[in-house]
Motif scaffolding. Structure first.
Motif, PDB file in Angstrom:
ATOM      1  N   ALA A  19       0.712  -1.814   0.245  1.00 39.73           N
ATOM      2  CA  ALA A  19      -0.271  -0.072   0.417  1.00 39.73           C
ATOM      3  C   ALA A  19       0.716   1.203  -0.042  1.00 39.73           C
ATOM      4  CB  ALA A  19      -0.921   0.034   1.108  1.00 39.73           C
ATOM      5  N   MET A  20       1.566   1.783   1.168  1.00 41.82           N
ATOM      6  CA  MET A  20       2.201   2.828   0.972  1.00 41.82           C
ATOM      7  C   MET A  20       3.110   2.793  -0.595  1.00 41.82           C
ATOM      8  SD  MET A  20       5.607   3.703   4.115  1.00 41.82           S
ATOM      9  CE  MET A  20       6.593   2.438   3.107  1.00 41.82           C
ATOM     10  N   GLY A  21       3.802   2.035  -0.661  1.00 42.03           N
ATOM     11  CA  GLY A  21       4.917   1.967  -1.757  1.00 42.03           C
ATOM     12  C   GLY A  21       4.499   2.269  -2.946  1.00 42.03           C
ATOM     13  N   PRO A  22       3.767   1.766  -3.311  1.00 44.13           N
ATOM     14  CA  PRO A  22       2.534   2.497  -4.311  1.00 44.13           C
ATOM     15  C   PRO A  22       2.508   3.591  -4.225  1.00 44.13           C
ATOM     16  CG  PRO A  22       1.585  -0.097  -4.173  1.00 44.13           C
ATOM     17  CD  PRO A  22       2.329   0.427  -3.235  1.00 44.13           C
ATOM     18  N   LEU A  23       1.819   3.882  -3.447  1.00 45.42           N
ATOM     19  CA  LEU A  23       1.621   5.895  -3.217  1.00 45.42           C
ATOM     20  C   LEU A  23       2.702   6.464  -3.038  1.00 45.42           C
ATOM     21  CD1 LEU A  23      -0.706   7.680  -2.086  1.00 45.42           C
ATOM     22  CD2 LEU A  23      -0.533   7.068  -0.166  1.00 45.42           C
ATOM     23  N   LEU A  24       3.812   6.035  -2.927  1.00 48.39           N
ATOM     24  CA  LEU A  24       4.756   6.347  -2.407  1.00 48.39           C
ATOM     25  C   LEU A  24       5.858   6.761  -4.052  1.00 48.39           C
ATOM     26  CD1 LEU A  24       5.809   6.478   1.337  1.00 48.39           C
ATOM     27  CD2 LEU A  24       4.463   7.990   0.457  1.00 48.39           C
ATOM     28  N   LEU A  25       6.009   5.820  -4.258  1.00 48.11           N
ATOM     29  CA  LEU A  25       6.235   5.517  -5.417  1.00 48.11           C
ATOM     30  C   LEU A  25       6.028   6.681  -6.627  1.00 48.11           C
ATOM     31  CD1 LEU A  25       8.679   4.539  -7.485  1.00 48.11           C
ATOM     32  CD2 LEU A  25       7.550   2.786  -8.191  1.00 48.11           C
ATOM     33  N   THR A  26       4.316   6.746  -6.846  1.00 48.97           N
ATOM     34  CA  THR A  26       4.180   7.486  -7.861  1.00 48.97           C
ATOM     35  C   THR A  26       4.044   8.494  -7.815  1.00 48.97           C
ATOM     36  OG1 THR A  26       1.988   5.037  -8.294  1.00 48.97           O
ATOM     37  CG2 THR A  26       1.406   7.301  -9.084  1.00 48.97           C
ATOM     38  N   GLN A  27       3.622   9.177  -6.292  1.00 47.20           N
ATOM     39  CA  GLN A  27       4.149  10.570  -5.671  1.00 47.20           C
ATOM     40  C   GLN A  27       5.540  10.965  -6.677  1.00 47.20           C
ATOM     41  OE1 GLN A  27       2.605  12.393  -1.253  1.00 47.20           O
ATOM     42  NE2 GLN A  27       4.256  11.641  -1.981  1.00 47.20           N
ATOM     43  N   ALA A  28       6.224  10.423  -6.323  1.00 50.60           N
ATOM     44  CA  ALA A  28       7.476  10.803  -6.409  1.00 50.60           C
ATOM     45  C   ALA A  28       7.981  10.919  -7.938  1.00 50.60           C
ATOM     46  CB  ALA A  28       8.649   9.392  -5.512  1.00 50.60           C
ATOM     47  N   LEU A  29       7.879   9.643  -8.661  1.00 48.12           N
ATOM     48  CA  LEU A  29       7.665   9.740  -9.909  1.00 48.12           C
ATOM     49  C   LEU A  29       6.468  10.960 -10.797  1.00 48.12           C
ATOM     50  CD1 LEU A  29       8.656   5.381 -10.363  1.00 48.12           C
ATOM     51  CD2 LEU A  29      10.131   8.040  -9.875  1.00 48.12           C
ATOM     52  N   ALA A  30       5.416  11.362  -9.943  1.00 45.68           N
ATOM     53  CA  ALA A  30       4.828  12.349 -10.965  1.00 45.68           C
ATOM     54  C   ALA A  30       5.324  12.987 -11.647  1.00 45.68           C
ATOM     55  CB  ALA A  30       3.530  13.184  -9.907  1.00 45.68           C
ATOM     56  N   PRO A  31       6.227  13.850 -11.222  1.00 44.54           N
ATOM     57  CA  PRO A  31       6.877  14.713 -12.270  1.00 44.54           C
ATOM     58  C   PRO A  31       7.601  14.156 -13.611  1.00 44.54           C
ATOM     59  CG  PRO A  31       7.863  15.262  -9.692  1.00 44.54           C
ATOM     60  CD  PRO A  31       7.147  13.695  -9.756  1.00 44.54           C
ATOM     61  N   TRP A  32       7.614  13.176 -13.709  1.00 51.27           N
ATOM     62  CA  TRP A  32       8.213  12.062 -14.322  1.00 51.27           C
ATOM     63  C   TRP A  32       7.297  11.247 -15.432  1.00 51.27           C
ATOM     64  CZ3 TRP A  32      12.871  14.525 -15.686  1.00 51.27           C
ATOM     65  CH2 TRP A  32      12.929  15.171 -14.273  1.00 51.27           C
ATOM     66  N   LEU A  33       5.788  11.732 -14.942  1.00 53.97           N
ATOM     67  CA  LEU A  33       5.201  10.988 -15.868  1.00 53.97           C
ATOM     68  C   LEU A  33       4.172  11.647 -16.740  1.00 53.97           C
ATOM     69  CD1 LEU A  33       2.481   9.362 -12.996  1.00 53.97           C
ATOM     70  CD2 LEU A  33       3.779   8.404 -14.562  1.00 53.97           C
ATOM     71  N   ARG A  34       4.420  11.431 -18.787  1.00 53.45           N
ATOM     72  CA  ARG A  34       3.676  12.017 -18.680  1.00 53.45           C
ATOM     73  C   ARG A  34       2.199  12.942 -18.825  1.00 53.45           C
ATOM     74  NH1 ARG A  34       5.985  12.104 -24.089  1.00 53.45           N
ATOM     75  NH2 ARG A  34       7.577  10.335 -23.487  1.00 53.45           N
TER      76      ARG A  34
END
Length: 234
Positions: free
Chosen positions: A115-130
């Protein structure tokens, strides 16, 4: 048009490894992560077969420091590139849990990874999502509260239910950029986690999930679906 780029976690085996295979077969570029790249024999063999198209990086999704390090490393591969697809596939299932002996450490490990992993990873990589990208969170029907009919694998079920909430919240956070976030159940896939009685071949599960991801529009963001595209109850 730019070459599609995806990032897949838990890519050393099972569904994650099959996602890498099928995304490479489409002609895309893939960043594949796992906790111990040096031990990921099949993944490293794929990297050798696809030079310049498959990058293998270390990541323990349960460790916020590892997530931060990946977010720093990703732009070094190609500063101009953005991710078209993020597949949060890394997960853990602790077997043998029984009511009366559920351990706090097991619950914590499951929540941190699932749960925490997917949330925090998506948050961290949001600037690199098109803008318009897709985020696929590999969930499970076992995370469906409405579908509970027995006491089993509590730390997994609880953490997947929490992951489903993370999917719904991420869908709201990323909606202004047109990014679609999905909670996806792969069926009872024939992986090490699925066990000997599993019914869905891994290649079929991933092919179906990719069809669901491809077909999803903005109205589908935040939804919970299986590998055939059928909606699942929360």
């Amino acid at each position: 048009m730019d070459t599609p780029r995806s990032l897949v976690t838990g890519a050393n085996r099972g569904l994650g490894l099959e996602f890498v295979r099928q995304l490479l077969a489409r002609g895309g570029q893939v960043v594949a992560t796992c906790r111990h790249p040096g031990k990921a024999t099949a993944l490293n063999a794929l990297a050798g077969e696809h030079p310049g198209r498959l990058y293998v990086l270390p990541l323990d999704v349960a460790d916020p420091r590892a997530i931060a390090e990946l977010a720093r490393e990703l732009p070094l591969l190609d500063h101009a590139a953005r991710l078209d697809l993020l597949v949060n596939c890394a997960g853990v299932l602790h077997s043998g849990e029984r009511f009366g002996s559920v351990a706090a450490a097991t619950l914590e490990d499951s929540f941190r990874t699932n749960a925490m992993g997917p949330l925090l990873l998506t948050q961290a990589l949001a600037p690199w999502l098109r803008d318009g990208a897709r985020v696929a969170n590999l969930s499970s029907v076992l995370g469906s509260i409405a579908s509970v009919n027995r006491f089993g694998t509590p730390s997994y079920n609880l953490s997947k239910a929490a992951q489903n909430m993370a999917t719904a919240l991420l869908a709201q956070a990323l909606a202004p950029r047109g990014i679609v976030v999905l909670a996806l159940h792969p069926g009872w896939a024939q992986t090490a986690m699925g066990g000997e009685r599993a019914t869905v071949p891994v290649a079929d599960a991933v092919a179906g999930l990719l069809r669901v991801i491809d077909a999803a529009g903005s109205d589908d963001s935040g939804s919970f679906r299986d590998w055939r595209g059928q909606p699942l109850p929360w």
